[in-house]
Write an enzyme that holds these catalytic residues in place. Structure first.
Site, PDB file in Angstrom:
ATOM      1  N   ASP A 171      -9.485 -10.376   8.660  1.00 24.29           N
ATOM      2  CA  ASP A 171      -8.902  -9.022   8.657  1.00 24.29           C
ATOM      3  C   ASP A 171      -9.814  -7.864   9.069  1.00 24.29           C
ATOM      4  O   ASP A 171      -9.331  -6.919   9.671  1.00 24.29           O
ATOM      5  CB  ASP A 171      -8.333  -8.731   7.265  1.00 24.29           C
ATOM      6  CG  ASP A 171      -7.311  -7.607   7.271  1.00 24.29           C
ATOM      7  OD1 ASP A 171      -6.383  -7.660   8.086  1.00 24.29           O
ATOM      8  OD2 ASP A 171      -7.452  -6.671   6.474  1.00 24.29           O
ATOM      9  N   LYS A 175      -8.501  -2.297   1.202  1.00 25.23           N
ATOM     10  CA  LYS A 175      -8.410  -1.420   2.353  1.00 25.23           C
ATOM     11  C   LYS A 175      -9.203  -0.126   2.121  1.00 25.23           C
ATOM     12  O   LYS A 175      -9.569   0.554   3.074  1.00 25.23           O
ATOM     13  CB  LYS A 175      -6.935  -1.135   2.692  1.00 25.23           C
ATOM     14  CG  LYS A 175      -6.258  -2.306   3.449  1.00 25.23           C
ATOM     15  CD  LYS A 175      -6.986  -2.627   4.733  1.00 25.23           C
ATOM     16  CE  LYS A 175      -6.243  -3.402   5.805  1.00 25.23           C
ATOM     17  NZ  LYS A 175      -5.699  -4.688   5.530  1.00 25.23           N
ATOM     18  N   LYS A 232      -2.730 -12.221  12.317  1.00 26.75           N
ATOM     19  CA  LYS A 232      -4.194 -12.273  12.248  1.00 26.75           C
ATOM     20  C   LYS A 232      -4.676 -13.397  11.324  1.00 26.75           C
ATOM     21  O   LYS A 232      -5.499 -14.225  11.704  1.00 26.75           O
ATOM     22  CB  LYS A 232      -4.772 -10.944  11.718  1.00 26.75           C
ATOM     23  CG  LYS A 232      -4.607  -9.774  12.654  1.00 26.75           C
ATOM     24  CD  LYS A 232      -5.284  -8.517  12.100  1.00 26.75           C
ATOM     25  CE  LYS A 232      -4.745  -8.022  10.773  1.00 26.75           C
ATOM     26  NZ  LYS A 232      -3.324  -7.660  10.789  1.00 26.75           N
ATOM     27  N   THR A 233      -4.143 -13.400  10.097  1.00 26.52           N
ATOM     28  CA  THR A 233      -4.616 -14.374   9.119  1.00 26.52           C
ATOM     29  C   THR A 233      -4.139 -15.776   9.484  1.00 26.52           C
ATOM     30  O   THR A 233      -4.925 -16.730   9.509  1.00 26.52           O
ATOM     31  CB  THR A 233      -4.131 -13.979   7.710  1.00 26.52           C
ATOM     32  OG1 THR A 233      -4.657 -12.686   7.406  1.00 26.52           O
ATOM     33  CG2 THR A 233      -4.593 -14.973   6.662  1.00 26.52           C
ATOM     34  N   SER A 280       0.054  -5.358  10.544  1.00 23.72           N
ATOM     35  CA  SER A 280       0.491  -6.262   9.483  1.00 23.72           C
ATOM     36  C   SER A 280       1.599  -7.195   9.962  1.00 23.72           C
ATOM     37  O   SER A 280       2.542  -6.767  10.631  1.00 23.72           O
ATOM     38  CB  SER A 280       0.976  -5.434   8.297  1.00 23.72           C
ATOM     39  OG  SER A 280       1.214  -6.292   7.212  1.00 23.72           O
ATOM     40  N   ARG A 286       1.493 -12.301  -1.698  1.00 24.03           N
ATOM     41  CA  ARG A 286       0.176 -12.511  -1.091  1.00 24.03           C
ATOM     42  C   ARG A 286      -0.658 -13.490  -1.883  1.00 24.03           C
ATOM     43  O   ARG A 286      -0.510 -13.628  -3.093  1.00 24.03           O
ATOM     44  CB  ARG A 286      -0.592 -11.176  -1.071  1.00 24.03           C
ATOM     45  CG  ARG A 286      -0.017 -10.132  -0.155  1.00 24.03           C
ATOM     46  CD  ARG A 286      -0.652 -10.214   1.207  1.00 24.03           C
ATOM     47  NE  ARG A 286      -0.092  -9.232   2.114  1.00 24.03           N
ATOM     48  CZ  ARG A 286      -0.604  -8.960   3.318  1.00 24.03           C
ATOM     49  NH1 ARG A 286      -1.684  -9.593   3.741  1.00 24.03           N
ATOM     50  NH2 ARG A 286      -0.038  -8.084   4.091  1.00 24.03           N
ATOM     51  N   ARG A 301       0.820  -1.196   0.000  1.00 26.72           N
ATOM     52  CA  ARG A 301       0.000   0.000   0.000  1.00 26.72           C
ATOM     53  C   ARG A 301       0.868   1.267   0.000  1.00 26.72           C
ATOM     54  O   ARG A 301       2.030   1.238   0.356  1.00 26.72           O
ATOM     55  CB  ARG A 301      -0.925   0.028   1.223  1.00 26.72           C
ATOM     56  CG  ARG A 301      -2.090  -0.963   1.121  1.00 26.72           C
ATOM     57  CD  ARG A 301      -2.981  -0.903   2.336  1.00 26.72           C
ATOM     58  NE  ARG A 301      -2.231  -1.176   3.548  1.00 26.72           N
ATOM     59  CZ  ARG A 301      -1.832  -0.242   4.412  1.00 26.72           C
ATOM     60  NH1 ARG A 301      -2.134   1.034   4.210  1.00 26.72           N
ATOM     61  NH2 ARG A 301      -1.132  -0.577   5.467  1.00 26.72           N
ATOM     62  N   HIS A 328      -9.893  -3.729  12.856  1.00 23.74           N
ATOM     63  CA  HIS A 328      -8.856  -4.393  12.071  1.00 23.74           C
ATOM     64  C   HIS A 328      -8.435  -5.642  12.842  1.00 23.74           C
ATOM     65  O   HIS A 328      -7.467  -5.631  13.604  1.00 23.74           O
ATOM     66  CB  HIS A 328      -7.666  -3.444  11.880  1.00 23.74           C
ATOM     67  CG  HIS A 328      -6.645  -3.957  10.915  1.00 23.74           C
ATOM     68  ND1 HIS A 328      -5.295  -3.758  11.081  1.00 23.74           N
ATOM     69  CD2 HIS A 328      -6.779  -4.662   9.765  1.00 23.74           C
ATOM     70  CE1 HIS A 328      -4.651  -4.330  10.070  1.00 23.74           C
ATOM     71  NE2 HIS A 328      -5.523  -4.865   9.264  1.00 23.74           N
TER      72      HIS A 328
HETATM   73  P1  ATP Z   1      -1.871  -8.287   7.397  1.00 24.30           P
HETATM   74  O1  ATP Z   1      -2.644  -7.247   8.193  1.00 24.30           O
HETATM   75  O2  ATP Z   1      -0.777  -7.663   6.594  1.00 24.30           O
HETATM   76  O3  ATP Z   1      -2.757  -9.185   6.607  1.00 24.30           O
HETATM   77  P2  ATP Z   1      -1.573 -10.418   9.403  1.00 24.30           P
HETATM   78  O4  ATP Z   1      -1.694  -9.942  10.817  1.00 24.30           O
HETATM   79  O5  ATP Z   1      -2.725 -11.128   8.832  1.00 24.30           O
HETATM   80  O6  ATP Z   1      -1.064  -9.187   8.481  1.00 24.30           O
HETATM   81  P3  ATP Z   1      -0.172 -12.837   8.812  1.00 24.30           P
HETATM   82  O7  ATP Z   1      -0.490 -12.873   7.366  1.00 24.30           O
HETATM   83  O8  ATP Z   1      -0.918 -13.782   9.687  1.00 24.30           O
HETATM   84  O9  ATP Z   1      -0.289 -11.356   9.365  1.00 24.30           O
HETATM   85  O10 ATP Z   1       1.390 -13.002   8.956  1.00 24.30           O
HETATM   86  C1  ATP Z   1       2.082 -13.598  10.007  1.00 24.30           C
HETATM   87  C2  ATP Z   1       3.352 -14.153   9.427  1.00 24.30           C
HETATM   88  O11 ATP Z   1       4.270 -14.515  10.465  1.00 24.30           O
HETATM   89  C3  ATP Z   1       3.087 -15.401   8.627  1.00 24.30           C
HETATM   90  O12 ATP Z   1       3.934 -15.399   7.514  1.00 24.30           O
HETATM   91  C4  ATP Z   1       3.441 -16.518   9.625  1.00 24.30           C
HETATM   92  O13 ATP Z   1       3.858 -17.695   8.983  1.00 24.30           O
HETATM   93  C5  ATP Z   1       4.604 -15.886  10.377  1.00 24.30           C
HETATM   94  N1  ATP Z   1       4.811 -16.381  11.766  1.00 24.30           N
HETATM   95  C6  ATP Z   1       5.948 -16.888  12.242  1.00 24.30           C
HETATM   96  N2  ATP Z   1       5.845 -17.195  13.552  1.00 24.30           N
HETATM   97  C7  ATP Z   1       4.590 -16.862  13.930  1.00 24.30           C
HETATM   98  C8  ATP Z   1       3.892 -16.931  15.175  1.00 24.30           C
HETATM   99  N3  ATP Z   1       4.448 -17.419  16.277  1.00 24.30           N
HETATM  100  N4  ATP Z   1       2.610 -16.509  15.195  1.00 24.30           N
HETATM  101  C9  ATP Z   1       2.029 -15.995  14.088  1.00 24.30           C
HETATM  102  N5  ATP Z   1       2.659 -15.895  12.884  1.00 24.30           N
HETATM  103  C10 ATP Z   1       3.929 -16.327  12.792  1.00 24.30           C
HETATM  104 MN    MN Z   2      -3.912 -10.750   7.146  1.00 24.40          MN
END
Ligand code: ATP
Ligand code: MN
Length: 530
Positions: free
Chosen positions: A257, A200, A242-243, A238, A321, A57, A219
């Site tokens: 999200d 977004k 979360k995901t 980010s 992604r 973004r 969020h």
């Molecule tokens: P966005 O808002 O950008 O979508 P997000 O909060 O959804 O971000 P995720 O896509 O879940 O973030 O990214 C977390 C990343 O960290 C993943 O690539 C995951 O494999 C990695 N990771 C490594 N260790 C951990 C952990 N202990 N817990 C969560 N994620 C982990």
């Molecule tokens: Mn996410």
């Protein structure tokens, strides 16, 4: 292809004759392969597309029209940079002029918000099949019947991202411009083809209209208990998880999200998920791995010669992604609606290695951490730079807020009080030392912590008060080695821990200065002791 059913967009100022509305994914694949420069189909069946120069973004290039109707509602500043209606019109005309030069256009009409009471009708107009498939995936797909009765959309995204903004137009900081008019209910995109900008954009609009109706837009990801239907929320910036953590076979997935909390419970805004693809493996994230198949969009990934996706290849961007319809996750609950949250979890990826894997938060600590919205980034790849960079983003979603953060914080406090939700801080980042010394907590351990929260195993947790941060560090979690739960104990160099903790505390305090005036004495007292 004889699939064209011309759809009239002249009402939007678009005169292109060939307009494809709500094409099914297979048709969008065909269009992408024929008309996109580099689109291809991966071995797993996902459509692979490239967003060009921008692979993330562009928050600095977002503008919001300043109009008397909404002027006093908006949190003006670096997140919501004002511009005038005339400039908005100039940019919109530029976008329309560009789209009118295209041989064919795509239109996707869908919904944002699973609760029919609150859903809005969103129209996306674009020139790239990739963008149409992306929004087909991310919005809630209408049935044939709903589509035939769609009528006038509530919000329109005009994506001319392949064409630059004019740098000479007043107020333009670059050739990228993402322009929101809350009154016209339109978003214009120029100079970026990163698809996440559209997703977004919808969230930003929800962040304006939800609080106006007393609803809280958040969020966060959300899961629900399969038996009771009660939900749990995972807030976080980010990369905090979360995901990843919401794809949990033990729970129903509500969304990964963007959600809204109403008097009836929660609902997902979106119809799809947008997962990070970096280093994805079927072993560590099986649900997401299998969701990247026919119908999904893989962005900016690199394929091997045999067309297998090389998830370790970040030569285009670290921010690779995958977008997939939410029903590609087996445990998704359709419609994506659930009961009130029993637990609210704040995820942080603390690269300093200071925060505990899990802490229980009092209501005051919850507000303090919600307003702070802390996470840390591992500094760039410059040689020798290993110092983490603290990021503070209010409500764990600063870039998407429209009202002042306190508006969302008050709504959250009220709802958590009313529904007696427990609040947790979970560090998915480093332990045993900061980045470069310690290591990131394993997904297995984080999952065990989340499981323990959900199962009720932490209902009356064993805790110890953190002397600096003041929250209650949970010291026993089933399935998690106790020695990692007290961060100071996990560091070999205790004085280094103390120094780093003090440093982080000071960063929290410095960041909170902006909000201190509006905060209650209880919340101010929840600040760390630097
Ligand atoms: P966005 O808002 O950008 O979508 P997000 O909060 O959804 O971000 P995720 O896509 O879940 O973030 O990214 C977390 C990343 O960290 C993943 O690539 C995951 O494999 C990695 N990771 C490594 N260790 C951990 C952990 N202990 N817990 C969560 N994620 C982990
Ligand atoms: Mn996410």
């Amino acid at each position: 292809m004889k699939t064209s059913t011309a759809f009239d967009l002249t009402g939007h100022g678009l005169t292109v004759a060939e307009v494809h509305r709500n094409l099914p994914p297979s048709s969008l694949y065909e269009h992408a392969i024929r008309f996109e420069k580099d689109a291809s189909i991966a071995d797993n069946g996902a459509l692979v597309a490239y967003s060009g120069v921008k692979t993330g973004r562009s928050p600095k290039d977002k503008r919001v029209v300043e109009r008397p109707e909404s002027k006093n509602d908006i949190w003006w500043g670096s997140v919501n940079i004002p511009f005038d209606e005339g400039t908005f019109r100039i940019n919109r005309q530029r976008a329309l002029d560009y789209l009118n030069t295209r041989p064919r256009l795509y239109c996707f009409d869908g919904f944002a918000g699973w609760d029919p009471k609150y859903r809005i009708k969103v129209r996306v107009i674009c020139s790239r099949p990739y963008h149409a498939l992306f929004m087909h995936t991310m919005l809630i797909r209408p049935t044939k019947d709903e589509l035939s009765k769609f009528g006038t959309p509530d919000f329109v995204i005009i994506n001319a991202g392949a064409f630059p903004a004019n740098r000479l137009t007043s107020g333009m900081g670059s050739t990228t411009s993402i322009d929101l008019s809350l009154e016209d209910k339109q978003l214009i995109i120029l100079g970026t083809e990163y698809a996440g900008e559209m997703k977004k954009g919808v969230f930003t609009v929800a962040n304006y209209f939800a609080p106006k109706r007393g609803l809280l837009s958040m969020h966060c990801s959300a899961t629900a208990d399969k038996k009771t239907g009660a939900s749990s929320l995972l807030f976080g910036l980010s990369g905090t998880g979360k995901t990843t953590l919401s794809a949990d076979p033990k729970r129903h997935l509500i969304g990964d999200d963007e959600h809204i909390w109403t008097d009836d419970g929660i609902f997902n805004i979106e119809g799809g998920c947008y997962a990070k693809a970096i280093n994805l493996t079927s072993e560590s994230e099986p649900d997401i791995f299998q969701a990247l198949r026919f119908g999904a969009v893989l962005e900016n990934v690199v394929l091997d010669v045999d067309r297998m996706v090389d998830y370790t290849n970040v030569s285009i961007t670290q921010n690779t992604r995958g977008a997939y319809p939410i029903e590609f996750i087996q445990n998704a609950k359709i419609p994506c609606i659930a009961g009130h949250p029993t637990d609210v979890i704040f995820l942080t990826c603390d690269a300093f290695g200071v925060l505990p894997p899990v802490a229980a938060l009092s209501p005051a600590h919850a507000m303090y951490h919600f307003m702070s919205g802390y996470t840390a980034k591992v500094a760039g790849t410059e040689m020798g730079v290993t110092e983490p960079q603290a990021t503070f983003s209010p409500c764990f979603g600063g870039p998407f807020l429209v009202w002042h953060p306190s508006k969302y914080a008050e709504l959250l406090a009220e709802k958590m009080r009313k529904h007696k939700a427990r609040v947790w801080l979970v560090n998915t980042g480093w332990g045993g030392g900061g980045y470069g010394v310690g290591k990131r907590i394993s997904l297995k351990n984080t999952r065990a912590i989340i499981d323990a929260i959900h199962s009720g195993a932490l209902k009356t947790p064993k805790t110890e008060r953190d002397p600096i941060f003041g929250f209650d560090v949970v010291t026993e979690v089933p399935g998690v080695p106790s020695e990692i739960l007290r961060p100071r104990d996990s560091w070999t160099d205790k004085s280094a821990y103390d120094a780093t903790a003090k440093k982080l505390a000071a960063l929290f305090n410095k960041n909170f200065e902006t909000y201190a005036a509006g905060a209650s004495d209880e919340v101010k007292a929840a600040a760390p002791k630097a």
